[in-house]
Design an enzyme around this catalytic site. Sequence first.
Site, mmCIF file in Angstrom:
data_model
loop_
_atom_site.group_PDB
_atom_site.id
_atom_site.type_symbol
_atom_site.label_atom_id
_atom_site.label_comp_id
_atom_site.label_asym_id
_atom_site.label_seq_id
_atom_site.Cartn_x
_atom_site.Cartn_y
_atom_site.Cartn_z
ATOM 1 N N LYS A 175 162.838 -9.509 -17.072
ATOM 2 C CA LYS A 175 161.962 -9.051 -15.982
ATOM 3 C C LYS A 175 161.094 -10.246 -15.606
ATOM 4 C CE LYS A 175 158.431 -7.516 -14.473
ATOM 5 N NZ LYS A 175 157.715 -8.248 -13.404
ATOM 6 N N GLY A 228 152.672 -13.718 -21.221
ATOM 7 C CA GLY A 228 151.772 -13.300 -20.154
ATOM 8 C C GLY A 228 150.365 -13.137 -20.686
ATOM 9 N N SER A 229 149.587 -12.302 -20.024
ATOM 10 C CA SER A 229 148.167 -12.200 -20.367
ATOM 11 C C SER A 229 147.957 -11.348 -21.624
ATOM 12 C CB SER A 229 147.410 -11.583 -19.196
ATOM 13 O OG SER A 229 147.843 -10.261 -19.004
ATOM 14 N N ALA A 231 145.817 -9.021 -21.990
ATOM 15 C CA ALA A 231 145.598 -7.606 -21.649
ATOM 16 C C ALA A 231 146.944 -6.884 -21.576
ATOM 17 C CB ALA A 231 144.869 -7.508 -20.307
ATOM 18 N N GLY A 233 149.721 -7.942 -22.901
ATOM 19 C CA GLY A 233 150.326 -8.054 -24.233
ATOM 20 C C GLY A 233 149.841 -6.962 -25.175
ATOM 21 N N GLU A 250 153.490 -14.049 -26.501
ATOM 22 C CA GLU A 250 152.898 -15.380 -26.274
ATOM 23 C C GLU A 250 151.875 -15.202 -25.167
ATOM 24 O OE1 GLU A 250 153.368 -17.873 -28.130
ATOM 25 O OE2 GLU A 250 155.127 -17.183 -29.221
ATOM 26 N N CYS A 284 148.946 -21.631 -19.778
ATOM 27 C CA CYS A 284 148.352 -21.014 -20.967
ATOM 28 C C CYS A 284 147.600 -22.074 -21.755
ATOM 29 C CB CYS A 284 149.442 -20.393 -21.825
ATOM 30 S SG CYS A 284 150.761 -21.540 -22.244
ATOM 31 N N GLU A 358 139.832 -15.903 -20.093
ATOM 32 C CA GLU A 358 140.752 -16.873 -19.481
ATOM 33 C C GLU A 358 140.716 -16.680 -17.964
ATOM 34 O OE1 GLU A 358 144.944 -16.076 -19.843
ATOM 35 O OE2 GLU A 358 145.374 -18.196 -20.180
HETATM 36 P P1 NAD Z 1 150.645 -10.821 -16.643
HETATM 37 O O1 NAD Z 1 150.354 -10.291 -17.996
HETATM 38 O O2 NAD Z 1 149.951 -10.247 -15.485
HETATM 39 O O3 NAD Z 1 152.212 -10.685 -16.301
HETATM 40 C C1 NAD Z 1 153.218 -11.237 -17.108
HETATM 41 C C2 NAD Z 1 154.500 -10.435 -16.914
HETATM 42 O O4 NAD Z 1 154.292 -9.115 -17.396
HETATM 43 C C3 NAD Z 1 154.924 -10.286 -15.460
HETATM 44 O O5 NAD Z 1 156.327 -10.307 -15.391
HETATM 45 C C4 NAD Z 1 154.376 -8.927 -15.080
HETATM 46 O O6 NAD Z 1 155.079 -8.319 -14.035
HETATM 47 C C5 NAD Z 1 154.584 -8.176 -16.391
HETATM 48 N N1 NAD Z 1 153.688 -7.023 -16.570
HETATM 49 C C6 NAD Z 1 152.453 -6.821 -16.055
HETATM 50 N N2 NAD Z 1 151.980 -5.607 -16.441
HETATM 51 C C7 NAD Z 1 152.943 -5.044 -17.203
HETATM 52 C C8 NAD Z 1 153.049 -3.813 -17.893
HETATM 53 N N3 NAD Z 1 152.097 -2.897 -17.872
HETATM 54 N N4 NAD Z 1 154.179 -3.578 -18.597
HETATM 55 C C9 NAD Z 1 155.159 -4.488 -18.664
HETATM 56 N N5 NAD Z 1 155.125 -5.673 -18.015
HETATM 57 C C10 NAD Z 1 154.019 -5.956 -17.315
HETATM 58 O O7 NAD Z 1 150.419 -12.390 -16.734
HETATM 59 P P2 NAD Z 1 150.584 -13.483 -15.569
HETATM 60 O O8 NAD Z 1 149.395 -13.419 -14.687
HETATM 61 O O9 NAD Z 1 151.945 -13.446 -15.012
HETATM 62 O O10 NAD Z 1 150.530 -14.808 -16.447
HETATM 63 C C11 NAD Z 1 149.376 -15.425 -16.858
HETATM 64 C C12 NAD Z 1 149.193 -15.259 -18.341
HETATM 65 O O11 NAD Z 1 150.319 -15.720 -19.074
HETATM 66 C C13 NAD Z 1 148.028 -16.075 -18.833
HETATM 67 O O12 NAD Z 1 147.268 -15.297 -19.713
HETATM 68 C C14 NAD Z 1 148.695 -17.213 -19.573
HETATM 69 O O13 NAD Z 1 147.890 -17.829 -20.529
HETATM 70 C C15 NAD Z 1 149.889 -16.525 -20.147
HETATM 71 N N6 NAD Z 1 150.928 -17.472 -20.557
HETATM 72 C C16 NAD Z 1 151.122 -17.704 -21.896
HETATM 73 C C17 NAD Z 1 152.062 -18.640 -22.324
HETATM 74 C C18 NAD Z 1 152.266 -18.915 -23.797
HETATM 75 O O14 NAD Z 1 153.263 -19.518 -24.147
HETATM 76 N N7 NAD Z 1 151.366 -18.511 -24.675
HETATM 77 C C19 NAD Z 1 152.816 -19.333 -21.365
HETATM 78 C C20 NAD Z 1 152.602 -19.069 -20.014
HETATM 79 C C21 NAD Z 1 151.653 -18.130 -19.622
#
Ligand code: NAD
Length: 461
Positions: A175, A228-229, A231, A233, A250, A284, A358
């Site tokens: 996804k 992703g974020s 929250a 996660g 992550e 990140c 963040e």
């Molecule tokens: P996000 O959490 O909004 O979204 C990430 C993914 O999750 C997207 O595909 C989104 O559609 C999906 N998503 C959102 N809500 C969901 C839910 N309720 N259920 C299932 N999937 C859902 O994050 P973002 O804004 O895309 O990315 C930014 C974040 O990612 C930052 O916090 C950044 O630090 C983190 N990040 C971490 C790493 C790492 O390796 N640690 C690498 C890159 C980005």
Amino acid sequence: MIPEQVPNHVDGKDAPAASGEWLDKFAPADGSLLCRVARSGAADVDAAVAAARRAQPGWAARTVVSRGDMCREVALAMREEREGLSEIVVAETGKSLDAARGETDAAIEMGFFMAGEGRRFYGRTTTASMEHRTVMSVRQPLGVAGLLISFNTPLPNVAWKVFPAILCGNACVLKPSEHTPASAHALATVCYKAGLPDGVLNIVQGLGPEAGAALVEHPDVDLVSFTGSSATGRWINEAAGRRLAKVCLELGGKNALVVCDDADLDNAVLWALASAFSNAGQRCASASRLVVFESVYDEFRERLMAKARDFDAGPVISEDALERLVAAGAERVDRPGYWVEPTVLEDVAPDADVSCAELFGPVTILYRVRDLEEALRLVNDSPYGLTAAIHTASIHRAMRFAEQARAGVVVVNGGTHGSEPHMGFGGVKQSGTGWREAGVEALDVHSDWKYVNLIADVART
Ligand code: NAD
């Protein structure tokens, strides 16, 4: 180069969402409508998971060497398509072509690295407590991997999950972020051209709470691997945890770069700018906190400010992201698209919201400290622990920092960002759940260990 409508990709075929609905995707560089994206839901996820489930046994039956060979074929095909893939990333994210090319290359390198792992895939062989018994450990595929990713470096984000997943013998449902659908679709097309069997990599586009949540909650998904974020996660950990799926998270960071009084200030400024502002701070591992010894604070600040305004950070991903950053103190640039000025904040309390949360944009905060002791306290006073950097000429300070910074990655005299395909990457505290991506460590995410006992019947020898 980007289709008007970016579809799902299930069982080797493009398909619209079952609902027939599409989402609008806008170009960050100028705010224009770039394409429309399949708005998928539970029915699309069901179809993709079923396709993956059907394809997985045949894929896992191949030798791991052969699966590694396929990773190599895909990486070679990506190299052929380097320019086209990079241009899609530019259009979707607004970053520069050079930056996009660098990311495409990083994604390709992950393919080559995992191809090599197909020739290793080591377990352990050792002695046992019983005579004539040998024990060994071997890796097993998990089954169906549900992969959810962020938009920030779209191709490496796909590559870091898909290559180890398929090497280990899993079939995947990916996804992508709703902000970067086209690069994921283009990469899937490259995979199939390179010969990946139908159903081994399926893509379901759409929104997180719709397509993403359906994938996380699907009872037939064995692994949920999410970037992703924090929250999102946290919710994923709870939802997938309820059905005892394997979960790898992550997450975000609030990474600090420390500048000591013996640092090479030009070098420190260079890395502070790159870490805070490149990719519009949407990393990140970006340096969102700059912790500077008070004896060099004014000089460092002056040199930093002189270059910050002219730094070409690129746009942020969306209007929503822009509004969030403006609320945190950044200034909108007066041009179409989602541009904010690279911003340095000062006189912010370490426990203020902006110090702890963040921001994921080109905004960093300067803090003044007396010495390394105070710097370390500040570095570690964060809910996150992804990366940390120190600038110093002292090996003693560097070693102490490496030992005491609570982070998954420590850098001396460089930036807070950057990774190697062969080194495990991830964080502590709210930056993740202890897994590491990339490196051989990624194989632990995508496989299970089986412990095998071999007992010789000596009477029959
Ligand atoms: P996000 O959490 O909004 O979204 C990430 C993914 O999750 C997207 O595909 C989104 O559609 C999906 N998503 C959102 N809500 C969901 C839910 N309720 N259920 C299932 N999937 C859902 O994050 P973002 O804004 O895309 O990315 C930014 C974040 O990612 C930052 O916090 C950044 O630090 C983190 N990040 C971490 C790493 C790492 O390796 N640690 C690498 C890159 C980005």
